[in-house]
Write a protein that holds these residues in place. Structure first.
Motif, PDB file in Angstrom:
ATOM      1  N   VAL A 673      23.013  -5.378  15.643  1.00 28.56           N
ATOM      2  CA  VAL A 673      21.832  -4.611  15.233  1.00 28.56           C
ATOM      3  C   VAL A 673      20.828  -5.527  14.535  1.00 28.56           C
ATOM      4  O   VAL A 673      21.178  -6.615  14.066  1.00 28.56           O
ATOM      5  CB  VAL A 673      22.210  -3.453  14.280  1.00 28.56           C
ATOM      6  N   PHE A 674      19.609  -5.051  14.480  1.00 31.62           N
ATOM      7  CA  PHE A 674      18.594  -5.710  13.653  1.00 31.62           C
ATOM      8  C   PHE A 674      17.666  -4.637  13.107  1.00 31.62           C
ATOM      9  O   PHE A 674      17.558  -3.542  13.664  1.00 31.62           O
ATOM     10  CB  PHE A 674      17.793  -6.752  14.445  1.00 31.62           C
ATOM     11  N   GLU A 675      17.027  -4.932  11.995  1.00 35.40           N
ATOM     12  CA  GLU A 675      15.997  -4.051  11.447  1.00 35.40           C
ATOM     13  C   GLU A 675      15.005  -4.900  10.666  1.00 35.40           C
ATOM     14  O   GLU A 675      15.392  -5.739   9.848  1.00 35.40           O
ATOM     15  CB  GLU A 675      16.595  -2.966  10.558  1.00 35.40           C
ATOM     16  N   LEU A 676      13.718  -4.680  10.940  1.00 34.54           N
ATOM     17  CA  LEU A 676      12.644  -5.437  10.296  1.00 34.54           C
ATOM     18  C   LEU A 676      11.646  -4.479   9.670  1.00 34.54           C
ATOM     19  O   LEU A 676      11.279  -3.461  10.271  1.00 34.54           O
ATOM     20  CB  LEU A 676      11.927  -6.319  11.338  1.00 34.54           C
ATOM     21  N   LYS A 677      11.227  -4.803   8.452  1.00 37.59           N
ATOM     22  CA  LYS A 677      10.216  -3.992   7.768  1.00 37.59           C
ATOM     23  C   LYS A 677       8.829  -4.409   8.271  1.00 37.59           C
ATOM     24  O   LYS A 677       8.411  -5.550   8.058  1.00 37.59           O
ATOM     25  CB  LYS A 677      10.318  -4.184   6.257  1.00 37.59           C
ATOM     26  N   LEU A 678       8.128  -3.472   8.885  1.00 41.03           N
ATOM     27  CA  LEU A 678       6.814  -3.800   9.458  1.00 41.03           C
ATOM     28  C   LEU A 678       5.673  -3.469   8.508  1.00 41.03           C
ATOM     29  O   LEU A 678       4.847  -4.324   8.189  1.00 41.03           O
ATOM     30  CB  LEU A 678       6.623  -3.054  10.780  1.00 41.03           C
ATOM     31  N   LYS A 679       5.604  -2.216   8.057  1.00 40.87           N
ATOM     32  CA  LYS A 679       4.432  -1.782   7.278  1.00 40.87           C
ATOM     33  C   LYS A 679       4.854  -0.944   6.085  1.00 40.87           C
ATOM     34  O   LYS A 679       5.803  -0.170   6.155  1.00 40.87           O
ATOM     35  CB  LYS A 679       3.475  -0.964   8.158  1.00 40.87           C
ATOM     36  N   TYR A 680       4.105  -1.090   5.012  1.00 42.20           N
ATOM     37  CA  TYR A 680       4.297  -0.323   3.781  1.00 42.20           C
ATOM     38  C   TYR A 680       3.300   0.834   3.770  1.00 42.20           C
ATOM     39  O   TYR A 680       2.106   0.627   3.978  1.00 42.20           O
ATOM     40  CB  TYR A 680       4.085  -1.233   2.575  1.00 42.20           C
ATOM     41  N   VAL A 681       3.794   2.048   3.560  1.00 41.46           N
ATOM     42  CA  VAL A 681       2.916   3.225   3.537  1.00 41.46           C
ATOM     43  C   VAL A 681       3.052   3.893   2.168  1.00 41.46           C
ATOM     44  O   VAL A 681       4.030   4.603   1.908  1.00 41.46           O
ATOM     45  CB  VAL A 681       3.293   4.227   4.647  1.00 41.46           C
ATOM     46  N   PRO A 682       2.102   3.686   1.268  1.00 44.52           N
ATOM     47  CA  PRO A 682       2.223   4.255  -0.082  1.00 44.52           C
ATOM     48  C   PRO A 682       1.933   5.756  -0.090  1.00 44.52           C
ATOM     49  O   PRO A 682       1.173   6.257   0.744  1.00 44.52           O
ATOM     50  CB  PRO A 682       1.166   3.482  -0.874  1.00 44.52           C
ATOM     51  N   ARG A 683       2.547   6.460  -1.030  1.00 51.76           N
ATOM     52  CA  ARG A 683       2.231   7.884  -1.202  1.00 51.76           C
ATOM     53  C   ARG A 683       0.895   8.037  -1.927  1.00 51.76           C
ATOM     54  O   ARG A 683       0.165   9.004  -1.690  1.00 51.76           O
ATOM     55  CB  ARG A 683       3.335   8.563  -2.015  1.00 51.76           C
ATOM     56  N   ASP A 684       0.602   7.098  -2.807  1.00 51.69           N
ATOM     57  CA  ASP A 684      -0.671   7.109  -3.532  1.00 51.69           C
ATOM     58  C   ASP A 684      -1.738   6.518  -2.626  1.00 51.69           C
ATOM     59  O   ASP A 684      -1.655   5.349  -2.224  1.00 51.69           O
ATOM     60  CB  ASP A 684      -0.537   6.300  -4.822  1.00 51.69           C
ATOM     61  N   ILE A 685      -2.750   7.312  -2.294  1.00 47.13           N
ATOM     62  CA  ILE A 685      -3.776   6.873  -1.351  1.00 47.13           C
ATOM     63  C   ILE A 685      -4.561   5.682  -1.893  1.00 47.13           C
ATOM     64  O   ILE A 685      -5.169   4.919  -1.135  1.00 47.13           O
ATOM     65  CB  ILE A 685      -4.716   8.056  -1.008  1.00 47.13           C
ATOM     66  N   ASN A 686      -4.561   5.510  -3.213  1.00 41.01           N
ATOM     67  CA  ASN A 686      -5.320   4.413  -3.815  1.00 41.01           C
ATOM     68  C   ASN A 686      -4.527   3.106  -3.870  1.00 41.01           C
ATOM     69  O   ASN A 686      -5.081   2.063  -4.216  1.00 41.01           O
ATOM     70  CB  ASN A 686      -5.763   4.806  -5.235  1.00 41.01           C
ATOM     71  N   GLU A 687      -3.249   3.148  -3.567  1.00 35.07           N
ATOM     72  CA  GLU A 687      -2.428   1.942  -3.626  1.00 35.07           C
ATOM     73  C   GLU A 687      -2.677   1.078  -2.388  1.00 35.07           C
ATOM     74  O   GLU A 687      -2.852   1.585  -1.280  1.00 35.07           O
ATOM     75  CB  GLU A 687      -0.951   2.313  -3.713  1.00 35.07           C
ATOM     76  N   ASN A 688      -2.683  -0.250  -2.588  1.00 36.97           N
ATOM     77  CA  ASN A 688      -2.914  -1.187  -1.497  1.00 36.97           C
ATOM     78  C   ASN A 688      -1.714  -1.179  -0.544  1.00 36.97           C
ATOM     79  O   ASN A 688      -0.588  -1.467  -0.948  1.00 36.97           O
ATOM     80  CB  ASN A 688      -3.115  -2.599  -2.063  1.00 36.97           C
ATOM     81  N   PRO A 689      -1.936  -0.861   0.739  1.00 39.00           N
ATOM     82  CA  PRO A 689      -0.803  -0.815   1.673  1.00 39.00           C
ATOM     83  C   PRO A 689      -0.329  -2.195   2.129  1.00 39.00           C
ATOM     84  O   PRO A 689       0.749  -2.297   2.723  1.00 39.00           O
ATOM     85  CB  PRO A 689      -1.371  -0.015   2.857  1.00 39.00           C
ATOM     86  N   LEU A 690      -1.134  -3.231   1.892  1.00 34.48           N
ATOM     87  CA  LEU A 690      -0.735  -4.576   2.313  1.00 34.48           C
ATOM     88  C   LEU A 690       0.124  -5.207   1.222  1.00 34.48           C
ATOM     89  O   LEU A 690      -0.360  -5.908   0.334  1.00 34.48           O
ATOM     90  CB  LEU A 690      -1.979  -5.424   2.605  1.00 34.48           C
ATOM     91  N   LYS A 691       1.411  -4.910   1.312  1.00 30.91           N
ATOM     92  CA  LYS A 691       2.341  -5.308   0.274  1.00 30.91           C
ATOM     93  C   LYS A 691       3.193  -6.481   0.746  1.00 30.91           C
ATOM     94  O   LYS A 691       3.517  -6.597   1.924  1.00 30.91           O
ATOM     95  CB  LYS A 691       3.235  -4.113  -0.076  1.00 30.91           C
ATOM     96  N   GLU A 692       3.549  -7.381  -0.208  1.00 31.02           N
ATOM     97  CA  GLU A 692       4.418  -8.511   0.130  1.00 31.02           C
ATOM     98  C   GLU A 692       5.772  -7.993   0.610  1.00 31.02           C
ATOM     99  O   GLU A 692       6.266  -6.966   0.151  1.00 31.02           O
ATOM    100  CB  GLU A 692       4.615  -9.410  -1.090  1.00 31.02           C
ATOM    101  N   GLY A 693       6.383  -8.733   1.538  1.00 29.09           N
ATOM    102  CA  GLY A 693       7.686  -8.360   2.040  1.00 29.09           C
ATOM    103  C   GLY A 693       7.644  -7.521   3.301  1.00 29.09           C
ATOM    104  O   GLY A 693       8.677  -7.026   3.749  1.00 29.09           O
ATOM    105  N   TYR A 694       6.416  -7.371   3.894  1.00 25.11           N
ATOM    106  CA  TYR A 694       6.262  -6.583   5.115  1.00 25.11           C
ATOM    107  C   TYR A 694       5.554  -7.430   6.172  1.00 25.11           C
ATOM    108  O   TYR A 694       4.552  -8.106   5.886  1.00 25.11           O
ATOM    109  CB  TYR A 694       5.478  -5.302   4.836  1.00 25.11           C
ATOM    110  N   ILE A 695       6.046  -7.386   7.395  1.00 21.10           N
ATOM    111  CA  ILE A 695       5.583  -8.275   8.457  1.00 21.10           C
ATOM    112  C   ILE A 695       4.107  -8.060   8.772  1.00 21.10           C
ATOM    113  O   ILE A 695       3.373  -9.020   9.025  1.00 21.10           O
ATOM    114  CB  ILE A 695       6.465  -8.090   9.711  1.00 21.10           C
TER     115      ILE A 695
END
Length: 802
Positions: A673-695
């Protein structure tokens, strides 16, 4: 719901063919069909029973003498409700009943000249207990079809959407018809004598919104008059006795469920409460029901009398001996009634209406109308009345803007027309400046909440067919797809092109899978789950892919290469991941030899094959990565797995399922198996979605591709075998080797050989390249010596194997 047109006409002065009314109702959003009440039957007439005697030769038959006013008939019947003086319906010879022609026939030695009819034999009821008894003052010798409106009255049968409970009554349907045709609806309000006495009603649950109880004493239970019975029959309800018939009559007319209790069967005061866990009640349908503390019951001091809003109990029902009654008119919480009715598998006319919401303001009026009918048809005297209005209705005001109506409908509706439509629907409205202030009436409180709801009311009554056709406008501006959409498409297409099959799964899963994988349960649980196997929101996609593999194995599919691109869930964010699972055979190539195209080569999936897919994927995205065997997921094999590290952050993993886990799931041991974290989706609309640790973050910020000139000079290759400590990671050695010389361009590992328990040999192929000249052997040898000296500063015991 079935409603006779003749009943509608009591509330609306209308003389339009029923087919046109049905068509109009369909146009305004109420699904309606119309048909005639029964089929006209020739040769049936009303007669009076003159005498009833037992058949001398047949124990269960009766010999009746009947008269139509002109002649007498001798009729033999098996109905046990025949009695002298009753007016009934006779099928004369020549009449066709249920497909059979009536002819004179002998029962033993006695002849029968016709047949006394029940509603079942008239085709008006599925099953009847006896012949149908008309009112004693019904004229005899007249066509029975005319007496019962057979083949003449029109019946509307309507289907509503769940939010339109207000239409489930003659009153509600009349309101819609009146509005559709611009007519005024009529109504009546009985005047009852004022009663000062009260009765003790104890409400112990917040699921009761209003409860009115009326005690009437001295009533007489008997057959209802034909005018009441006929309306119930036309509406598809059975007739029982005058008290029960009146409650059903008002239910159909007003949409307000009522229930009558035999007062003398009530022990103590009335209490509306939650049922006790495991409490039992024998209901009117003859079944014993086991209740929970989520059900609401009407009870006395010793027993439950009814399940609130659903069905009454056998222990308090009205019978021929009833003289005193308690009439209940109430409004219960729709959700509570629905849950109870569904759990007990009961669908009654009352529960059907309570689930969709009844008019709380009409609760008392409907009760008064029922009381008035009871006093008129059953006699008696009102002794006590108690009306507990626990949660009074507070009308909501909604602002409706003409500009908004035009925007939504695409046409301008005149203000006068809007006011006329809403007023016709009995929705109070007033014009204030450029806006309408609309006051939502109680009977529409369940579905009119927003401005857009009022626009729909205006549109449907105005007529959808009156709006002109308008073709959609296509913008000339070129549509550009969002970057994240293009990224998802790119990821998906890569794995499809790599021979994987995409799967789609629910994002909720079973906690049992997490326990087997030795993973902590996800933080987000579903409170009202239907199945335990779908009770948690997953925080990893691999758990769903293992479920897919288990299901595929049940159908004999062992060769799998699947992936899913979907969401995982956490307390304060979601993560879009891509995960894959492979097992069995990997197809390496194809044979295109004519005439058969078939697989030519395949081999088993292994760790390096799947790692190669991930390597190609990250290279495809333009990202550099490292691998690490530290802090691997607990369900992976410790020696055939690796974490994927990009820019110093772990973005995923690839590896083999641990043998113990594979055994518990009963899946092949060579499952990867493999699993890769692609995108961060914050619940807070004001939070920056481009977070470290995501491809996706690194993909957007990757260095641009710089094209270089092809080297003018050929590289020089050297195979070097380093003897190092057995615990030294090969990846670290290769990284340090790259940094040791500017002339090193490519390094490829091709062998690892263990010399002893403490030493191993790592063989790599190294390419040396100078941008401006050819390298000689002497220069490469010196460079290798320099590299070894630099590595010894880091790894003092490193050696070159001779």
């Amino acid at each position: 719901m079935k409603v006779p047109y003749s009943w509608i006409k009591e509330f609306v002065d209308i003389d339009i063919p029923a087919s046109e009314v049905a068509e109009k109702l369909n146009l305004i959003g109420i699904e309606t069909t119309v048909y005639k009440f029964g089929n006209y039957i020739p040769n049936i007439t009303t007669v009076k029973i003159l005498s009833v005697e037992k058949h001398p030769e047949k124990d269960k038959l009766f010999v009746c003498k009947v008269s139509d006013g002109e002649r007498e008939y001798q009729v033999i019947t098996g109905a046990d409700n025949v009695k002298a003086g009753s007016v009934v319906i006779l099928a004369q010879p020549g009449a066709v009943i249920l497909g059979k022609e009536i002819k004179p026939v002998k029962f033993g030695s006695i002849s029968s000249e016709g047949m006394l009819l029940s509603l079942q034999e008239l085709g008006l009821e599925e099953k009847s207990d006896g012949i149908f008894l008309l009112d004693e003052d019904t004229p005899i010798g007249v066509d029975a079809n005319k007496v019962l409106d057979i083949g003449s009255d029109d019946i509307f049968e309507i289907e509503i959407t769940p939010n339109r409970g207000d239409v489930l009554s003659v009153k509600g349907l009349s309101r819609e018809i009146a509005a559709a045709f611009g007519l005024k609806r009529k109504d009546y309000y009985p005047q009852l004598p004022t009663v000062k006495n009260s009765i003790e009603i104890n409400i112990q649950t917040d699921k009761v919104l209003r409860y009115k109880a009326t005690v009437i004493k001295g009533i007489k239970v008997k057959q209802s008059p034909l005018s009441v019975r006929l309306k119930l029959i036309k509406s598809g309800l059975s007739v029982i006795n005058n008290i029960v018939d009146i409650t059903n009559y008002i239910l159909l007319q007003e949409g307000q469920p009522l229930h009558a209790f035999d007062l003398d069967k009530i022990e103590g005061k009335i209490t509306v409460r939650n049922a006790f866990e495991g409490e039992k009640i024998l209901t009117l349908d003859g079944q014993e029901r086991v209740l929970t503390n989520q059900d609401i019951v009407i009870a006395d001091d010793k027993k439950p009398l009814a399940i609130a809003g659903v069905i009454g109990g056998e222990n308090s029902k009205i019978d021929q001996n009833t003289q005193n009654i308690l009439l209940e008119s109430a409004v219960f919480d729709p959700t509570s009634v629905r849950k109870t009715a569904k759990r007990l598998s009961i669908l009654t006319d009352s529960s059907y209406r309570f689930e969709r919401g009844v008019d709380i303001e009409n609760c008392s009026t409907a009760s008064d109308k029922a009381v008035s009918l009871i006093l008129s048809l059953a006699g008696g005297e009102v002794k006590t009345v108690k009306d507990l209005y626990l949660k009074p209705y507070q009308p909501k005001t909604v602002v409706l803007r003409p500009s908004f109506i035009e925007k939504i409908l695409g046409s301008k509706i005149e203000d006068e027309t809007t006011i006329k439509i809403l007023t016709g629907l009995e929705i109070p409205v007033e014009k204030e400046g450029e806006e309408f202030k609309v006051h939502i009436p109680s009977f529409r409180s369940y579905d009119l909440e927003r401005e857009i709801d009022l626009v729909e009311e205006v549109a449907r009554v105005y007529g959808y067919d009156k709006f002109e056709e308008d073709y959609p406008k296509i913008p000339t501006k070129i549509f550009s797809k969002p970057k994240d959409y293009e990224f998802d498409t790119k990821v998906r297409q890569f794995f499809l092109n790599s021979g994987f099959t995409e799967v789609l799964n629910y994002t909720f899963t079973s906690p049992d899978f997490y326990n087997t994988l030795s993973l902590p349960l996800p933080k987000i649980h579903i409170q009202n789950y239907i199945l335990k196997s779908q009770s948690v929101m997953r925080d990893t996609v691999v758990v769903s892919l293992i479920q897919n593999q288990v299901e595929n194995l049940r159908f004999g599919r062992k060769d799998l290469s699947i992936f899913e691109l979907s969401s995982t869930f956490f307390d304060d964010h979601e993560s879009i991941n891509v995960a894959g699972l492979v097992s069995g055979k990997l197809v390496d190539g194809y044979n295109y030899t004519s005439p058969i195209r078939s697989f030519s080569t395949n081999r088993d999936w292994d760790f390096l094959s799947l790692k190669g897919v991930i390597d190609n994927f990250l290279t495809f995205l333009g990202l550099d990565y490292l691998v690490s065997d530290e802090n691997l997921p607990v369900f992976l094999h410790p020696y055939e797995s690796a974490n994927i590290i990009v820019m110093g952050y772990t973005v995923g993993y690839v590896g083999k399922i641990h043998p113990k886990v594979a055994a518990e799931f009963e899946i092949p041991k060579n499952t990867f198996v493999f699993e890769l974290k692609l995108k961060y989706v914050p619940r807070d609309i004001n939070e920056n979605p481009l977070k470290e640790g995501y491809i996706y973050t690194y993909y957007l910020n990757k260095r641009p591709i710089i094209y270089k000139e092809i080297p003018k000079y050929p590289p020089v290759k050297r195979d070097l075998a380093f003897v190092i400590d057995v615990n030294l990671k090969v990846g670290n050695l290769i990284e340090d080797l790259k940094k040791a010389s500017n002339l090193v361009k490519n390094i490829k590992l091709f062998d690892v050989y263990f010399l002893s328990n403490s030493r191993k040999s790592v063989a790599v192929s190294v390419e040396f390249l100078h941008p401006d000249k050819n390298l000689s052997d002497e220069e490469v040898n010196l460079e290798v010596e320099e590299i070894l000296n630099k590595l010894k500063l880091i790894y003092p015991d490193i050696e070159l194997r001779k």
